[in-house]
Write a protein that holds these residues in place. Sequence first.
Motif, mmCIF file in Angstrom:
data_model
loop_
_atom_site.group_PDB
_atom_site.id
_atom_site.type_symbol
_atom_site.label_atom_id
_atom_site.label_comp_id
_atom_site.label_asym_id
_atom_site.label_seq_id
_atom_site.Cartn_x
_atom_site.Cartn_y
_atom_site.Cartn_z
ATOM 1 N N UNK A 144 0.832 -1.209 0.000
ATOM 2 C CA UNK A 144 0.000 0.000 0.000
ATOM 3 C C UNK A 144 0.866 1.259 0.000
ATOM 4 N N UNK A 145 2.008 1.194 0.706
ATOM 5 C CA UNK A 145 2.929 2.329 0.710
ATOM 6 C C UNK A 145 3.461 2.588 -0.694
ATOM 7 N N UNK A 146 3.773 1.528 -1.415
ATOM 8 C CA UNK A 146 4.272 1.668 -2.787
ATOM 9 C C UNK A 146 3.247 2.371 -3.668
ATOM 10 N N UNK A 147 2.014 1.980 -3.543
ATOM 11 C CA UNK A 147 0.952 2.595 -4.348
ATOM 12 C C UNK A 147 0.780 4.062 -3.965
ATOM 13 N N UNK A 148 0.800 4.348 -2.674
ATOM 14 C CA UNK A 148 0.618 5.716 -2.186
ATOM 15 C C UNK A 148 1.758 6.620 -2.668
ATOM 16 N N UNK A 149 2.990 6.081 -2.669
ATOM 17 C CA UNK A 149 4.157 6.896 -3.018
ATOM 18 C C UNK A 149 4.195 7.298 -4.486
ATOM 19 N N UNK A 150 3.356 6.689 -5.303
ATOM 20 C CA UNK A 150 3.320 7.049 -6.725
ATOM 21 C C UNK A 150 2.758 8.453 -6.934
ATOM 22 N N UNK A 151 1.880 8.899 -6.032
ATOM 23 C CA UNK A 151 1.223 10.192 -6.209
ATOM 24 C C UNK A 151 1.367 11.120 -5.000
ATOM 25 N N UNK A 152 2.112 10.685 -3.973
ATOM 26 C CA UNK A 152 2.299 11.512 -2.779
ATOM 27 C C UNK A 152 3.766 11.482 -2.351
ATOM 28 N N UNK A 153 4.208 12.586 -1.749
ATOM 29 C CA UNK A 153 5.563 12.637 -1.212
ATOM 30 C C UNK A 153 5.639 11.838 0.091
ATOM 31 N N UNK A 154 6.646 11.005 0.195
ATOM 32 C CA UNK A 154 6.872 10.216 1.405
ATOM 33 C C UNK A 154 8.293 10.492 1.895
ATOM 34 N N UNK A 155 8.416 10.892 3.151
ATOM 35 C CA UNK A 155 9.722 11.198 3.749
ATOM 36 C C UNK A 155 10.117 10.072 4.700
ATOM 37 N N UNK A 156 11.314 9.546 4.526
ATOM 38 C CA UNK A 156 11.835 8.446 5.338
ATOM 39 C C UNK A 156 12.815 8.956 6.373
ATOM 40 N N UNK A 157 12.673 8.495 7.609
ATOM 41 C CA UNK A 157 13.649 8.764 8.657
ATOM 42 C C UNK A 157 14.433 7.498 8.949
ATOM 43 N N UNK A 158 15.763 7.613 9.053
ATOM 44 C CA UNK A 158 16.608 6.424 9.275
ATOM 45 C C UNK A 158 17.797 6.796 10.143
ATOM 46 N N UNK A 159 18.662 5.823 10.441
ATOM 47 C CA UNK A 159 19.806 6.054 11.318
ATOM 48 C C UNK A 159 21.095 6.377 10.562
ATOM 49 N N UNK A 160 21.001 6.654 9.278
ATOM 50 C CA UNK A 160 22.196 6.994 8.507
ATOM 51 C C UNK A 160 22.440 6.002 7.384
#
Length: 318
Positions: A144-160
């Motif tokens: 579902x995230x993959x489908x959503x990211x096609x038309x919306x900006x998604x920001x990822x937080x990670x440890x580096x």
Amino acid sequence: MRRFALSRVLVLVLSVITFLGAASAVQAGKYPNRPVKFIVPWPPGDLEDVLTRAIAKEMSEQTGVPATVVNKPGGGGVLGATTVAQSRPDGSVIGSFVVDLLTTAVMSGNSPYNVDDFEPVGIFLDYPFVIAAKADAPYSNLQELAEYSKSHDVVLGHFGYQALPTALTFKAADQMSIKFASDAAFDELNCATLANGDADIINTTTQQILPCLESKDVKLLVSITRDRLVIASDVPTLKEVTGIEQTLWNGLFVKKGTDQAIKDKIAAVAHKALQSDDVRTLQQNTGAGVYWADADAAAKTIAADYSNAEKLLSYMNR
């Protein structure tokens, strides 16, 4: 006469070696004879910190010598690891390291130390790493995230970027056609990171987000673990969804050249500490994989993960 002089030199050299060996044995037998510092290269509160504190407490109780945890975050953990690399090989400074600090951090040239600057005492934790989002996010799994990211900006937080979970997340995103508009590295990835809108999804451990998991303000999309989490058995593992098998572990390390008797003492203390009721409760409440793999098993794991990390780093640098 010359042969006699050489013989005397040889005897003297052997005597010095014997003396130093005996002195080392005496020092190891008295270990610890000075306060011990366990270096955790992250802020306090996460699983490696909690478990390392349990080990330090056991050492203090067993030996009567103060043993404390020093949190030294910075540089994606490299600052703390460097402190151990620059310490004396006497067991007075012990590192509590995640796998990345011995693999991707070294390969990427981000560390002033090499993997062989340390010797493993043992591995004690398989992190319950997860990819999480706010409960009201319009996606509940990677598909579902993959489908959503096609038309919306998604920001990822990670440890580096040098962190293994980050590489695994990007590899999974590539396989699943998940697009990130941007991403950022954090020393901490907790409830506030999502609540404040600093990131839409975060790659973190369950320990960092337990309060908002319990309040149901945050949901899990996938776990990066060997098995499904005890606390979220309905959430699939990354292996189930993508076939990616690697996970995260944490272990104890000392400066290369530390006496075997000292390493054995540290291992015995750690093994006992990890059998406490508090640790068992932590495991049940967080899904952490707590166990003890000795130095030989740890060395084999490091060698295998180093090889796997080389492939991941090559992927990240495409």
